[in-house]
Each structure stands twice: as structure tokens, then as C-alpha cells.
Design a protein around this motif. Structure first.
Motif, short mmCIF file in Angstrom:
data_model
loop_
_atom_site.label_atom_id
_atom_site.label_comp_id
_atom_site.label_asym_id
_atom_site.label_seq_id
_atom_site.Cartn_x
_atom_site.Cartn_y
_atom_site.Cartn_z
N ILE A 250 44.24 33.69 34.32
CA ILE A 250 43.72 34.61 33.31
C ILE A 250 43.77 33.97 31.93
N HIS A 251 44.89 33.32 31.62
CA HIS A 251 45.02 32.65 30.33
C HIS A 251 43.98 31.54 30.17
N ARG A 252 43.78 30.77 31.23
CA ARG A 252 42.80 29.68 31.16
C ARG A 252 41.39 30.21 30.91
N LEU A 253 41.05 31.31 31.55
CA LEU A 253 39.73 31.90 31.34
C LEU A 253 39.56 32.38 29.90
N THR A 254 40.50 33.18 29.42
CA THR A 254 40.36 33.72 28.07
C THR A 254 40.43 32.62 27.02
N GLU A 255 41.18 31.57 27.30
CA GLU A 255 41.32 30.47 26.34
C GLU A 255 39.99 29.78 26.08
N ILE A 256 39.11 29.73 27.10
CA ILE A 256 37.80 29.09 26.91
C ILE A 256 36.72 30.11 26.55
N GLY A 257 37.13 31.38 26.36
CA GLY A 257 36.17 32.39 25.92
C GLY A 257 35.50 33.17 27.02
N VAL A 258 36.07 33.13 28.23
CA VAL A 258 35.49 33.84 29.38
C VAL A 258 36.30 35.11 29.65
N ILE A 259 35.62 36.22 29.89
CA ILE A 259 36.29 37.48 30.21
C ILE A 259 36.54 37.55 31.72
N PRO A 260 37.83 37.65 32.13
CA PRO A 260 38.12 37.71 33.57
C PRO A 260 37.84 39.09 34.15
N VAL A 261 37.27 39.10 35.34
CA VAL A 261 37.08 40.33 36.12
C VAL A 261 38.07 40.25 37.27
N ILE A 262 39.17 40.99 37.17
CA ILE A 262 40.26 40.89 38.14
C ILE A 262 39.97 41.86 39.29
N ARG A 263 39.56 41.31 40.40
CA ARG A 263 39.04 42.09 41.53
C ARG A 263 40.11 42.21 42.63
N PRO A 264 40.64 43.43 42.90
CA PRO A 264 41.59 43.56 44.01
C PRO A 264 40.95 43.15 45.33
N LEU A 265 41.70 42.41 46.12
CA LEU A 265 41.21 41.95 47.42
C LEU A 265 40.76 43.11 48.28
N ASN A 266 39.59 42.98 48.86
CA ASN A 266 39.11 43.93 49.85
C ASN A 266 39.46 43.35 51.23
N PRO A 267 40.47 43.86 51.92
CA PRO A 267 40.91 43.26 53.18
C PRO A 267 39.75 43.13 54.17
N SER A 268 39.77 42.04 54.92
CA SER A 268 38.69 41.77 55.87
C SER A 268 39.26 41.22 57.16
N PRO A 269 38.49 41.32 58.26
CA PRO A 269 38.96 40.77 59.54
C PRO A 269 39.26 39.27 59.46
N GLY A 270 38.59 38.57 58.54
CA GLY A 270 38.81 37.13 58.41
C GLY A 270 40.14 36.77 57.79
N LEU A 271 40.80 37.77 57.17
CA LEU A 271 42.08 37.52 56.51
C LEU A 271 43.08 38.60 56.93
N PRO A 272 43.43 38.64 58.22
CA PRO A 272 44.29 39.74 58.71
C PRO A 272 45.68 39.73 58.12
N GLU A 273 46.13 38.58 57.60
CA GLU A 273 47.48 38.49 57.07
C GLU A 273 47.60 38.96 55.63
N LEU A 274 46.46 39.23 54.99
CA LEU A 274 46.47 39.63 53.59
C LEU A 274 46.15 41.11 53.44
N THR A 275 46.82 41.75 52.49
CA THR A 275 46.61 43.16 52.24
C THR A 275 46.16 43.39 50.80
N ARG A 276 45.65 44.57 50.54
CA ARG A 276 45.23 44.92 49.20
C ARG A 276 46.46 44.94 48.28
N PRO A 277 46.33 44.45 47.04
CA PRO A 277 47.49 44.43 46.14
C PRO A 277 47.95 45.85 45.79
N SER A 278 49.21 45.97 45.41
CA SER A 278 49.80 47.26 45.07
C SER A 278 49.29 47.75 43.73
#
Length: 321
Positions: A250-278
């Protein structure tokens, strides 16, 4: 409860069951979160809007009356609002996927598995003409069919074609060197080039064949071409990065003038070990991003197009918190 905290709680689930007399018209996505799913609904309050994917097993319940008034309930959630209909993909925008399908295979993305279709210029201009009085922005995105260069050429031609509507045009495609200037010359006013992951190691694992550092270079070039507050980048929260790694990104993006879009993970069958962030983590990162945006003199409320203007899928730093 403050809006940012409430929205984070809702986004941590990301799904909803539907009930009531309202005639629902679920939005069907061909790109982004929910692509290929059962569709989604936009729930709005005076403080902002939230996009929720439809899932009959969701812990959240949205009860809506025929007049579009709605009540959203669930664990620690009890809020009244309204159903907001999408035009194309989201409210008040023609957010159109030019190439449905993709030659790349990012693990978190369902688009490569969807039927392939390339929209023609005539098809897109007819779509926009039909809703021109209902929209404030035209946003164009795309998978990659054929080659990156072919996809860019289609996007440039489409920007030129829709410029006649006199509505701000934003573009989010996979870029190559020179893409920002070519899109600017065609008439785009904003761009979103997605770095997707907080670290290069995670990106290599998730997006084989794509260029992480090359996208960073193009993002930096884009700021000089489009100016500050006109360049955005998705970074997915929940791909296995640490809090420190996400904050560094996030810091690297804003430092160069880019606005970050922080997108919560949408769980998918391809990533069964990962869950949506709290909810706590979604809120923490948005609050950190707000501080970084303030320090960099960036203002997401100036967005004219795309995801930051809509704000449905994310907790928008600088607006929701």
C-alpha cells in the motif's frame, strides 16, 4: 456502529440470501469478484453501497419489499437501506467487459473458465446508448483473448468509439509498455492496472506468465501521463501475505501516486486453503491506506470511473473510513 466497521463486517461475509417481495434482478458478472457465480445485489445506505454475491447458504439475509426498501441482518449486523439496481455491472456506470474469457490462468480468477466472447464496437455502443441517461461513467475492462497486444488494440478502439457520448471513460486491462499513453491519446481519463498481490513471490505463484515489476513500472508511468488521483491498482487482501507485506505494498503504491483498491479475496475452488479476510483485517488495512493516502495527498473521492467510484466490492479508504 460506524459505517466503516459495519461495512467491514458485511464484506467479511461477502454473500447474502434473498427474501421478500422485491423483484430481484441479480447482476451477472463476467469479470472481477463473482464472475461466473449466481449473481450479486447492491445494498445501499446513505453512507455508501455494498455488493454482495448471492449464496443460499450465506449467514446474511437481505429482506426487500416491492418498493426496494431492504433490511440486512446477520451476525452483529442489523441495518436498513435500499436495493440499488446495477446498470451494467454496477449502479450509475456502464462497466463493460470487452473480452470475456482469458488466456492467462490466475488461480483466484474464474474468468478463464467462462465461455469466450469478444464484444464488437457496435455491440458496446448500443449498450451504452440504451443507458446513457442513467450513467455517470463508462468503464471498460477485459480479459485477454488472443494476445495482450490484440486486447489493448480492441480497448483503444473502444475508447475512441465511446468518447462521442461525452461521459468519462476509465479502462482496466493488462498493460504493456506504452499502454497508458495510447489509452490517454484515445480519450481515457483514468486507468486501473492491477498488481493483484502484495509481493512478487505471491504474484508469481498466483499469476504465472504475468509481469509483476513491469506492471509497477507502467503504473508509475501512468501517473505522469494521467496525473495523480487518476491511476488505480487492485491488490487482493488474503492471498497469504502478512500484514507487514500488505502495508508495504500500500505504501509503495501511494508513494508513486497510485490509489490502491484493496479487494478482499473471493474464495474459489482453485484456492481451497485460503479464506476471506476477517472484518478486523479489512478495516485495519483500509485505515492504514487512508493514512497513506493522506500522507501522499491522494483523494479517492475524486474518482470519475471504475471501482473506486462505485465502492461496492471494497472498503474504500478515504471514503468509507
Amino acid at each position: 456502529m460506524q459505517w466503516g466497521t459495519l461495512k467491514a463486517l458485511i464484506l467479511a461475509h461477502g454473500t447474502v440470501r434473498l427474501k421478500g417481495t422485491y423483484r430481484f434482478h441479480p447482476e451477472q458478472s463476467t469479470a472481477g469478484p463473482g464472475a461466473g457465480g449466481m449473481g450479486s445485489i447492491f445494498f445501499s445506505t446513505p453512507e455508501g453501497r455494498i455488493r454482495l454475491s448471492i449464496d443460499e447458504h450465506s449467514p446474511l439475509l437481505l429482506t426487500a419489499d416491492a418498493d426496494s426498501t431492504a433490511h440486512l441482518t446477520g451476525p452483529k449486523i442489523d441495518v436498513y437501506g435500499t436495493i440499488e439496481e446495477a446498470v451494467y455491472h454496477c449502479p450509475r456506470q456502464a462497466f463493460i467487459t470487452l473480452s470475456e474469457g482469458c488466456i492467462f490462468s490466475c488461480q483466484y480468477c474464474a474468468v478463464p473458465s467462462l465461455p469466450k466472447h469478444i464484444k464488437t464496437t457496435e455491440e458496446v455502443t448500443k449498450m451504452i446508448a440504451a443507458v446513457a441517461d442513467e450513467i455517470d461513467a463508462i468503464s471498460l475492462t477485459s480479459g485477454v483473448i488472443g494476445s495482450v497486444e490484440e486486447d489493448e488494440a480492441r480497448a483503444i478502439a473502444m475508447v475512441q468509439a465511446v468518447a462521442e457520448f461525452g461521459i468519462p471513460v476509465g479502462v482496466s486491462i493488462y498493460p504493456v509498455p506504452g499502454t497508458p499513453q495510447r489509452l490517454k491519446d484515445a480519450g481515457a481519463c483514468e486507468v486501473k492496472f492491477n498488481i493483484e498481490a502484495a509481493t512478487s513471490a505471491i504474484f508469481r505463484e498466483m499469476c504465472p506468465g504475468l509481469d509483476y515489476e513491469g506492471t509497477w513500472t507502467i503504473l508509475e508511468d501512468s501517473v505522469s501521463i494521467f496525473s495523480r488521483n487518476r491511476v488505480y491498482s487492485n491488490v487482493i487482501l488474503g492471498l497469504g501475505e502478512t500484514d507487514a507485506e500488505m502495508k508495504a505494498c500500500i505504501h509503495r503504491l501511494t508513494e508513486i501516486g497510485v490509489i490502491p483498491v484493496i479487494r478482499p479475496l473471493n474464495p474459489s475452488p482453485g484456492l481451497p486453503e485460503l479464506t476471506r479476510p476477517s472484518a478486523e483485517r479489512i478495516l485495519q488495512m483500509a485505515e492504514f491506506a487512508r493514512e497513506e493516502l493522506d500522507n501522499a495527498g491522494l483523494d479517492p473521492t475524486q474518482a470519475k470511473t471504475m471501482c473506486t467510484l462505485c465502492g461496492g466490492c471494497d472498503l474504500v479508504a478515504g471514503r468509507d473510513v
